[in-house]
Design a protein around this motif. Structure first.
Motif, PDB file in Angstrom:
ATOM      1  N   HIS A 218     -21.312  30.958 -19.267  1.00  0.00           N
ATOM      2  CA  HIS A 218     -21.330  31.730 -20.519  1.00  0.00           C
ATOM      3  C   HIS A 218     -21.231  33.221 -20.265  1.00  0.00           C
ATOM      4  N   TYR A 219     -20.699  33.589 -19.138  1.00  0.00           N
ATOM      5  CA  TYR A 219     -20.566  35.013 -18.814  1.00  0.00           C
ATOM      6  C   TYR A 219     -21.913  35.701 -18.691  1.00  0.00           C
ATOM      7  N   ASP A 220     -22.976  34.948 -18.452  1.00  0.00           N
ATOM      8  CA  ASP A 220     -24.275  35.609 -18.278  1.00  0.00           C
ATOM      9  C   ASP A 220     -24.873  35.284 -16.910  1.00  0.00           C
ATOM     10  N   THR A 221     -25.853  36.063 -16.520  1.00  0.00           N
ATOM     11  CA  THR A 221     -26.452  35.927 -15.200  1.00  0.00           C
ATOM     12  C   THR A 221     -26.974  34.519 -14.978  1.00  0.00           C
ATOM     13  N   GLU A 222     -27.664  34.034 -15.982  1.00  0.00           N
ATOM     14  CA  GLU A 222     -28.244  32.712 -15.925  1.00  0.00           C
ATOM     15  C   GLU A 222     -27.230  31.646 -15.490  1.00  0.00           C
ATOM     16  N   SER A 223     -26.104  31.591 -16.185  1.00  0.00           N
ATOM     17  CA  SER A 223     -25.165  30.524 -15.845  1.00  0.00           C
ATOM     18  C   SER A 223     -24.498  30.797 -14.492  1.00  0.00           C
ATOM     19  N   GLY A 224     -24.328  32.061 -14.150  1.00  0.00           N
ATOM     20  CA  GLY A 224     -23.792  32.366 -12.826  1.00  0.00           C
ATOM     21  C   GLY A 224     -24.692  31.771 -11.758  1.00  0.00           C
ATOM     22  N   TYR A 225     -25.971  31.951 -11.988  1.00  0.00           N
ATOM     23  CA  TYR A 225     -26.946  31.448 -11.025  1.00  0.00           C
ATOM     24  C   TYR A 225     -26.944  29.913 -10.985  1.00  0.00           C
ATOM     25  N   LEU A 231     -23.282  24.157  -7.268  1.00  0.00           N
ATOM     26  CA  LEU A 231     -22.173  23.983  -6.320  1.00  0.00           C
ATOM     27  C   LEU A 231     -22.664  23.957  -4.878  1.00  0.00           C
ATOM     28  N   LEU A 232     -23.546  24.893  -4.579  1.00  0.00           N
ATOM     29  CA  LEU A 232     -23.986  25.037  -3.191  1.00  0.00           C
ATOM     30  C   LEU A 232     -24.861  23.870  -2.746  1.00  0.00           C
ATOM     31  N   LEU A 254     -27.564  35.940  -6.315  1.00  0.00           N
ATOM     32  CA  LEU A 254     -28.954  35.497  -6.206  1.00  0.00           C
ATOM     33  C   LEU A 254     -29.031  34.094  -5.604  1.00  0.00           C
ATOM     34  N   ALA A 255     -28.205  33.185  -6.109  1.00  0.00           N
ATOM     35  CA  ALA A 255     -28.217  31.810  -5.600  1.00  0.00           C
ATOM     36  C   ALA A 255     -27.920  31.798  -4.099  1.00  0.00           C
ATOM     37  N   VAL A 256     -27.003  32.633  -3.690  1.00  0.00           N
ATOM     38  CA  VAL A 256     -26.637  32.692  -2.276  1.00  0.00           C
ATOM     39  C   VAL A 256     -27.794  33.224  -1.441  1.00  0.00           C
ATOM     40  N   HIS A 257     -28.388  34.299  -1.926  1.00  0.00           N
ATOM     41  CA  HIS A 257     -29.514  34.885  -1.198  1.00  0.00           C
ATOM     42  C   HIS A 257     -30.652  33.889  -1.069  1.00  0.00           C
ATOM     43  N   GLU A 258     -30.882  33.201  -2.161  1.00  0.00           N
ATOM     44  CA  GLU A 258     -31.987  32.251  -2.202  1.00  0.00           C
ATOM     45  C   GLU A 258     -31.848  31.190  -1.123  1.00  0.00           C
ATOM     46  N   ARG A 259     -30.609  30.836  -0.850  1.00  0.00           N
ATOM     47  CA  ARG A 259     -30.362  29.777   0.140  1.00  0.00           C
ATOM     48  C   ARG A 259     -30.152  30.337   1.539  1.00  0.00           C
ATOM     49  N   ASP A 260     -30.355  31.624   1.668  1.00  0.00           N
ATOM     50  CA  ASP A 260     -30.197  32.296   2.953  1.00  0.00           C
ATOM     51  C   ASP A 260     -28.858  32.004   3.602  1.00  0.00           C
TER      52      ASP A 260
ATOM     53  N   ARG B 282     -33.723  39.834  -2.517  1.00  0.00           N
ATOM     54  CA  ARG B 282     -34.738  39.030  -1.846  1.00  0.00           C
ATOM     55  C   ARG B 282     -35.282  39.840  -0.705  1.00  0.00           C
ATOM     56  N   PRO B 283     -36.524  40.105  -0.539  1.00  0.00           N
ATOM     57  CA  PRO B 283     -37.540  39.779  -1.532  1.00  0.00           C
ATOM     58  C   PRO B 283     -37.336  40.620  -2.781  1.00  0.00           C
ATOM     59  N   LYS B 284     -37.939  40.166  -3.843  1.00  0.00           N
ATOM     60  CA  LYS B 284     -37.865  40.918  -5.071  1.00  0.00           C
ATOM     61  C   LYS B 284     -38.555  42.260  -4.873  1.00  0.00           C
ATOM     62  N   LEU B 285     -37.958  43.250  -5.439  1.00  0.00           N
ATOM     63  CA  LEU B 285     -38.519  44.580  -5.303  1.00  0.00           C
ATOM     64  C   LEU B 285     -39.696  44.751  -6.272  1.00  0.00           C
ATOM     65  N   ALA B 286     -40.765  45.320  -5.757  1.00  0.00           N
ATOM     66  CA  ALA B 286     -41.849  45.699  -6.661  1.00  0.00           C
ATOM     67  C   ALA B 286     -41.448  47.007  -7.313  1.00  0.00           C
ATOM     68  N   VAL B 287     -41.539  47.061  -8.621  1.00  0.00           N
ATOM     69  CA  VAL B 287     -41.098  48.284  -9.295  1.00  0.00           C
ATOM     70  C   VAL B 287     -42.002  48.702 -10.447  1.00  0.00           C
TER      71      VAL B 287
END
Lengths: 335, 335
Positions: A218-225, A231-232, A254-260, B282-287
DNA sequence: ATAACAAGGTGAAACGTTTCGCTTTGTGAT
DNA sequence: ATCACAAAGCGAAACGTTTCACCTTGTTAT
C-alpha cells in the motif's frame, strides 16, 4: 484602521487614479512621486491585495492539493514551487487531504471558492469533473505524479517504467534471477508503471516472470516491512528485491536489518527515493530517485506559461522527467 | 464569466440582500429557499470569497512562515495546523524562507500585504518590528519553537532544557562520565536551552563539565557528522554522545556506522526527533521527541482563541510542552 | 501664431459581496 | 376593525482598488 489610497490622496492632494498609477509602476512628476512616497511612509500604507484582486479578477494565488504534507516527495516539490511562484508575486494555499478521497474533493471545492488563479494537484481519486469545470473556467491545472483518467490536462510525470526497467536490469546483469518486487496497489498509475518496468526488464533478460515474487503493498512502511519479511522468510527466498517507493523502502530495510542479512552478499536491495535515509545507511542503498526539484521547477514553468497567457489555448502539455540513478553498495553480483 | 449573486437575483426575482442573507444562514420563505437553491445549481454559482473578504474585512487566511518546508519538524506541525484551521474555514498560505533572514523579512511583508487574519511563524532573525506592527493592527501572531526577544507574543515552546536534562541524566545513571554533546549554534534559543539542560544534568550528577566535550554545530547533517567523527577519533573518545537535533542526529549515526562501532557496547548515543529513521535502525535509537502534533494542535488553539475574540486583549500566552522520551537500545551501561 | 501631440492628471464607474435601516406582509390579541 | 409585532424582503451604501475616457498643460514643428 489601516491606511488606504484615499488617505494618501488626502495627504498629497492627488487623485486616486494617479496614486494607483504610480503604485503600479506608472510615471508621475518627480515632485508627486516624492509626495506619495512620503505619505506612504508616514501612513505605513500597504496595498490591500484583497481589494486589488476583486478589481483585477486575479487572486494571485495558486492552490496546491496534495495527499500528505509529511512527505518528502510532496514538500520537496512544493518548496521549489512556492519559491518560483513567490518570485513573481503568487502565493500558495496548500491543502493536505490526508490520502482521503472525500477530503480531496472537499478541499478542492474550498480552493476553487477561494478564486485561485491556478491549481497544482497530486490526485488520488482525481475529481475529474471538478477539474474539468476548472479548466472550463480557464483556470490552469497542473497534475503531478499521476494523470487523471479521461482528463486532458497539463502534467509533470516521471518515467517510472523506464526507471524501473533500468533498476531491475542492473539486478539481472548482476546475475540475479530470483528478483522480487514490492509494488504499490494495483490500479494506481505509478504502481502499475513501475511494475511494467519490472516485467519489461525480466522479459528483456529472458527471466521467467514468477507471480509469487510480485508483492502488492500500500505504499506505506508497514506493507514494505511485512511483504519483505514474508519474502525473506520463505524456504527459497529471492536473491534480490526491488522496492518501488519511499515508504516501503523504509520497511524493507528494517526487515533486512532485523534478519541481520548482509547486503550485498546475502541479499541485493534497490530502493526508491531515499536521499535522507541514505545519509546514514551502510552500505549505501542503491536507489531510483525521482527528480523532485526538477518536478517543482517544471510545474512552475507549465503553470506560468498558462498564467501569462503564453499558452493560452494550446493543448495539454505532459512533461515526462527521467528518474536519477543513485548507486550504492546494497546490490551486487550473486555470491 | 462565473455566476454572481446578481445572476441569482435575476433568476429568482429576489433581491441581493435576501440572497446574501440566505447564503449566510438566514431564514427565507421555503419557496424562495428552493428557488435560490435551484438557481445556484443551475448557474453553478459559488461564492466569491475575495469580494466577501473585502466587505467583511476578514480574509479567512492564516499566514505560515517557516525556515524550510523540507523538514519533518515544520511539516508535521503544519499538517496538523492546516487541518484544524480548514475545519473552521480558514486557509493557510505557507511561505518557506530557506533559512535566510532576508527572505524571512521579505515574505513576512508579502504575507501582511495579503491581509492575513493571523500569522504562525518559526522565527529566525525574528523581524521584531514587523511583528510588533502586526500586533498593533490586532492581527494575532503565534510563534513556534523559539520566542522573539523583546516581543510579547503568544508562543508554543518545548521544554528543551528539561528534556535535555532527562536524556543526559539517563546517560549519567548508566554510569557514563565522559558524555559529549553536539549542540546547535550558540545564541540560538533552542540550542542554548538544550545545552543548559546538559549542564544541569552533569552538575546534578556531580560530573565535571569538560568544555572539550561540548561541540557546537549548525543544526545540519554535515556538522553532526563532522563533530561526532572528530569526537570519536580522539585518543580518549567520549563513551556517550547526546545529539540535540534531528539533522545532526543523522550525521552522528553515519559517523558511528562508518566506524563500525556497536551501540550500546562501544558507544552510547541519544538523538533527537527521529521517528522515521528509527523505523529502520538497529538497535533502535533512543531519542528525545518533540510532540509535533501537539504543537500544531496547540498553535491552532491559541490562534483560535484570538481569532474568535475570546482572548481579545489579554496578555501573551506561552505554552510549554513536554518532549517525549522514546527508549531504544542505542545507549546502556558502560561495559 | 497655431496645430498637433505627448505627458500627466482626474472623476466616476466598476468588481461581488455584506449590512443598515426601512418597508411590506401576515398573524394574533384586543 | 384595529393595533402591535414579528418575519421576510428590499434599496442603497459601503469595502479599497483599477481603469476608462476625458481634460489640462506644455512642447515642438510648421
Amino acid at each position: 484602521m489601516a491606511a488606504t489610497m484615499k488617505d494618501i490622496a488626502r495627504l498629497t492632494g492627488l487623485s486616486l487614479a494617479t496614486i494607483s498609477k504610480y503604485l503600479n509602476g506608472g510615471h508621475v512628476l518627480p515632485a508627486n512621486q516624492q509626495a506619495i512616497d512620503q505619505a506612504i511612509h508616514q501612513l505605513g500604507y500597504t496595498v490591500n491585495s484583497v481589494a486589488r484582486s476583486l478589481k483585477t479578477r486575479r487572486s494571485m494565488t495558486i492552490g496546491v492539493l496534495i495527499p500528505h504534507l509529511e512527505n518528502v516527495f510532496s514538500t520537496s516539490i512544493i518548496s521549489e514551487l512556492e519559491d518560483k511562484l513567490h518570485q513573481i508575486g503568487y502565493s500558495t494555499i496548500i491543502c493536505d487531504y490526508h490520502h482521503d478521497p472525500a477530503l480531496e474533493a472537499e478541499k478542492l471545492g474550498f480552493l476553487t471558492d477561494r478564486q485561485i488563479d491556478g491549481l497544482v494537484m497530486m490526485p488520488l481519486s482525481g475529481c475529474r469533473e471538478a477539474l474539468a469545470k476548472l479548466k472550463e473556467r480557464q483556470i490552469p491545472v497542473v497534475l503531478i505524479d499521476r494523470p487523471v483518467e479521461g482528463l486532458d490536462c497539463d502534467a509533470v510525470l516521471v518515467k517510472n517504467r523506464k526507471a524501473s526497467f533500468q533498476a531491475v536490469s542492473r539486478l539481472a546483469e548482476a546475475g540475479h534471477e530470483r528478483i522480487a518486487v514490492i509494488c504499490g496497489p494495483q490500479g494506481v498509475y505509478t504502481a502499475d508503471e513501475r511494475l511494467y518496468g519490472y516485467k519489461d526488464a525480466l522479459t528483456h533478460y529472458r527471466i521467467k516472470i514468477d507471480e509469487d515474487l510480485i508483492q502488492y503493498g500500500h505504499y506505506d512502511t508497514e506493507s514494505g516491512y511485512t511483504l519483505t519479511a514474508r519474502l525473506l522468510d520463505r524456504q527459497k527466498p529471492p536473491t534480490a528485491v526491488f522496492v518501488t517507493n519511499h515508504e516501503m523502502t523504509y520497511g524493507a530495510v528494517l526487515a533486512v536489518h532485523e534478519r541481520d542479512l548482509l547486503m550485498p552478499d546475502q541479499l541485493s536491495l534497490i530502493g526508491f527515493d531515499h536521499q535522507l535515509l541514505n545519509q546514514v545507511l551502510r552500505p549505501k542503498l542503491a536507489v531510483v530517485m525521482q527528480p523532485l526539484k526538477q518536478i517543482g521547477h517544471t510545474v512552475a514553468e507549465l503553470l506560468l506559461n498558462r498564467l501569462t497567457g503564453r499558452d493560452h489555448q494550446c493543448p495539454a502539455q505532459v512533461r515526462y522527467l527521467d528518474a536519477v540513478w543513485q548507486n550504492g553498495g546494497s546490490y551486487g553480483p550473486l555470491s
